[in-house]
Scaffold this motif. Structure first.
Motif, mmCIF file in Angstrom:
data_model
loop_
_atom_site.group_PDB
_atom_site.id
_atom_site.type_symbol
_atom_site.label_atom_id
_atom_site.label_comp_id
_atom_site.label_asym_id
_atom_site.label_seq_id
_atom_site.Cartn_x
_atom_site.Cartn_y
_atom_site.Cartn_z
ATOM 1 N N TRP A 63 40.721 36.479 42.639
ATOM 2 C CA TRP A 63 39.043 36.653 42.723
ATOM 3 C C TRP A 63 38.796 38.056 42.386
ATOM 4 N N VAL A 64 39.748 39.026 42.591
ATOM 5 C CA VAL A 64 39.334 40.441 42.340
ATOM 6 C C VAL A 64 39.849 40.996 40.989
ATOM 7 N N ALA A 69 30.510 33.552 40.397
ATOM 8 C CA ALA A 69 31.803 33.964 40.404
ATOM 9 C C ALA A 69 31.935 35.354 39.743
ATOM 10 N N TRP A 70 33.033 36.241 40.726
ATOM 11 C CA TRP A 70 33.240 37.533 40.131
ATOM 12 C C TRP A 70 32.330 38.409 40.061
ATOM 13 N N GLN A 115 27.459 37.201 47.406
ATOM 14 C CA GLN A 115 27.944 36.813 45.957
ATOM 15 C C GLN A 115 26.834 36.254 44.846
ATOM 16 N N ALA A 124 40.004 33.250 35.070
ATOM 17 C CA ALA A 124 39.868 33.785 36.576
ATOM 18 C C ALA A 124 41.149 33.627 37.388
ATOM 19 N N ARG A 130 37.127 47.868 42.437
ATOM 20 C CA ARG A 130 38.801 47.150 42.716
ATOM 21 C C ARG A 130 39.207 47.935 43.992
ATOM 22 N N GLU A 168 35.668 37.783 30.687
ATOM 23 C CA GLU A 168 37.126 37.046 31.172
ATOM 24 C C GLU A 168 36.951 35.683 31.107
ATOM 25 N N TYR A 172 29.028 40.408 42.510
ATOM 26 C CA TYR A 172 28.754 40.726 43.939
ATOM 27 C C TYR A 172 27.597 41.631 43.857
ATOM 28 N N ARG A 231 40.046 39.473 37.778
ATOM 29 C CA ARG A 231 39.293 39.211 36.752
ATOM 30 C C ARG A 231 37.680 39.285 36.575
ATOM 31 N N TRP A 232 37.321 40.615 37.281
ATOM 32 C CA TRP A 232 36.119 40.613 37.607
ATOM 33 C C TRP A 232 35.263 40.919 36.177
ATOM 34 N N ARG A 233 34.069 40.266 35.938
ATOM 35 C CA ARG A 233 33.434 40.216 34.766
ATOM 36 C C ARG A 233 32.592 41.754 34.704
#
Ligand SMILES: [Zn+2]
Length: 404
Positions: free
Chosen positions: A149-150, A38-39, A35, A146, A299, A143, A41, A152-154
């Motif tokens: 976890w999946v 947040a969001w 990671q 949140a 996704r 976004e 990877y 609202r990916w930025r």
């Protein structure tokens, strides 16, 4: 072939507990992802391999319906978005200042890029016989919320396909072709049985949009499935009480799912904004109808990881596993392993060779299980002596002896 003695990553002894999603823990444990924030990877080599395998399946099926691959820019200029009146109305934009006086945008979608791009190539009705382009491109959404976890990916990878048509009739024909291609994609990814074709809210451009939703009990969408005709509905379009849009039945069940693709009827909004039109057989100017067909590739990868895993492991459909064979080399039998790997590669198999020194057999077998390579081979003193090797399918407990 990949040699693990030259591989810079290591698996973890146990799965880190970082979220309510087990698959993320497994992916962290089995050297797939790290990671960044947040969001967001970073993809390590095996996750990248899964990604490329999925992309190849999607690419093959879309090319089969004569869609052409392009790669459009991540940045676009403010003027294009002002033309479609979306510069101020879309609230998830990453806007950038550049050279003090110019504003840009990291594209969350590409209608404002593809429409002016195709303007040069579409003039007459003859140009619209077969006009669709697709790309795999990173998208950005600023976004604030949140929710999951999946969801609202930025930053995420999308496959977006845009098609251009003379009229609704042509569009309907092409729509069925794309739908067929997508069915093939989901069959090849082994999730077709649990994937529902659902009606969803159409947003600004039409009454409905269309989605494929894969059943996953932990995830974000509630899909209402009509008990009489099996038509699925996204909860956005279900007013209380439920009434099936297809057969008007009142009977339904709720299924938990995650969206894996969607289609938006763009109509003439974008083509008209950019004055994209064609001349018909009578030399008269006509409007162009556009559609957009998306698949959230990153996704989809997480959906697949979550969908197939069991209590202990990630499990991959063989069609997208990071490799097909994992050869464990004991002591100095690399030459024999190489010979075998070359033979497998000549049969279009993909091979990982675990030639790491000072790593005991148990650890190598564990790593092979952890990343879930479908076929495991062991080459050791014992097997070489007798001119054979051990072969084991990942989902079987039986070891088979095979000769070189
Ligand atoms: Zn119904």
């Amino acid at each position: 072939m990949l040699f693990l003695s030259k591989f810079p990553f290591k698996t973890l002894k146990s799965a880190p507990k970082i979220s309510d999603n087990k698959s993320t823990s497994y992916l962290l444990q089995a050297w797939f992802v790290r990671q960044e924030m947040a969001w967001v990877y970073n993809y390590l080599p095996f996750w990248l391999k899964v990604l490329e395998n999925i992309k190849n399946i999607v690419r093959e099926e879309l090319t089969a319906i004569w869609a052409t691959e392009v790669l459009m820019a991540s940045l676009s200029n403010k003027e294009s978005w002002e033309k479609t009146k979306r510069w101020d109305s879309v609230d998830v934009l990453f806007k950038l200042m550049w050279a003090w006086d110019k504003e840009y945008w990291l594209n969350p979608t590409h209608e404002e890029v593809v429409t002016p791009l195709m303007w040069e190539f579409i003039n007459s009705y003859k140009d619209l016989e077969n006009m669709s382009v697709f790309q795999f491109q990173t998208k950005f959404r600023n976004e604030k919320r949140a929710k999951s976890w999946v969801l609202r990916w930025r930053e995420f990878l999308m496959k977006d396909l845009y098609s251009f048509h003379k009229n609704q009739q042509d569009l309907d024909i092409y729509f069925d072709e794309v739908k067929g291609a997508y069915e093939n994609i989901f069959k090849r990814l082994w999730i077709w049985e649990d994937t529902l074709y659902a009606f969803a809210s159409g947003g600004a451009f039409s009454k409905y949009s269309y989605e494929f939703q894969t059943k996953l009990w932990i995830w974000e969408d509630n899909i209402y499935v009509c008990l009489d005709c099996k038509q699925a509905h996204n909860d956005e379009i279900v007013e209380n009480p439920f009434k099936c849009v297809n057969c008007q039945s009142w009977k339904y069940e709720i299924v938990k799912t995650s969206e894996v693709w969607n289609i938006f009827k763009l109509g003439t909004k974008f083509s008209n904004s950019f004055d994209l039109s064609y001349t018909d057989e009578n030399n008269k100017k006509q409007e162009i109808v556009m559609w957009c067909y998306g698949i959230g590739i990153s996704r989809l990868m997480w959906v697949i990881a979550e969908y197939f895993m069991d209590e202990k492991w990630l499990i991959w459909p063989e069609s997208i596993a990071p490799a097909s064979h994992y050869i464990i080399v004991i002591w100095d039998h690399l030459d024999k392993a190489l010979e075998l790997a070359k033979k497998l590669e000549s049969e279009w198999k993909e091979v990982i060779i675990d030639d790491r020194e000072k790593i005991w057999f148990g650890q190598k077998a564990w790593d092979c299980d952890l990343i879930w390579i479908p076929n495991r081979i062991v080459v050791s003193d014992k097997t070489i002596e007798n001119w054979w090797y051990e072969f084991k399918k990942r989902n079987s407990n039986d070891t088979i002896i095979k000769s070189f």
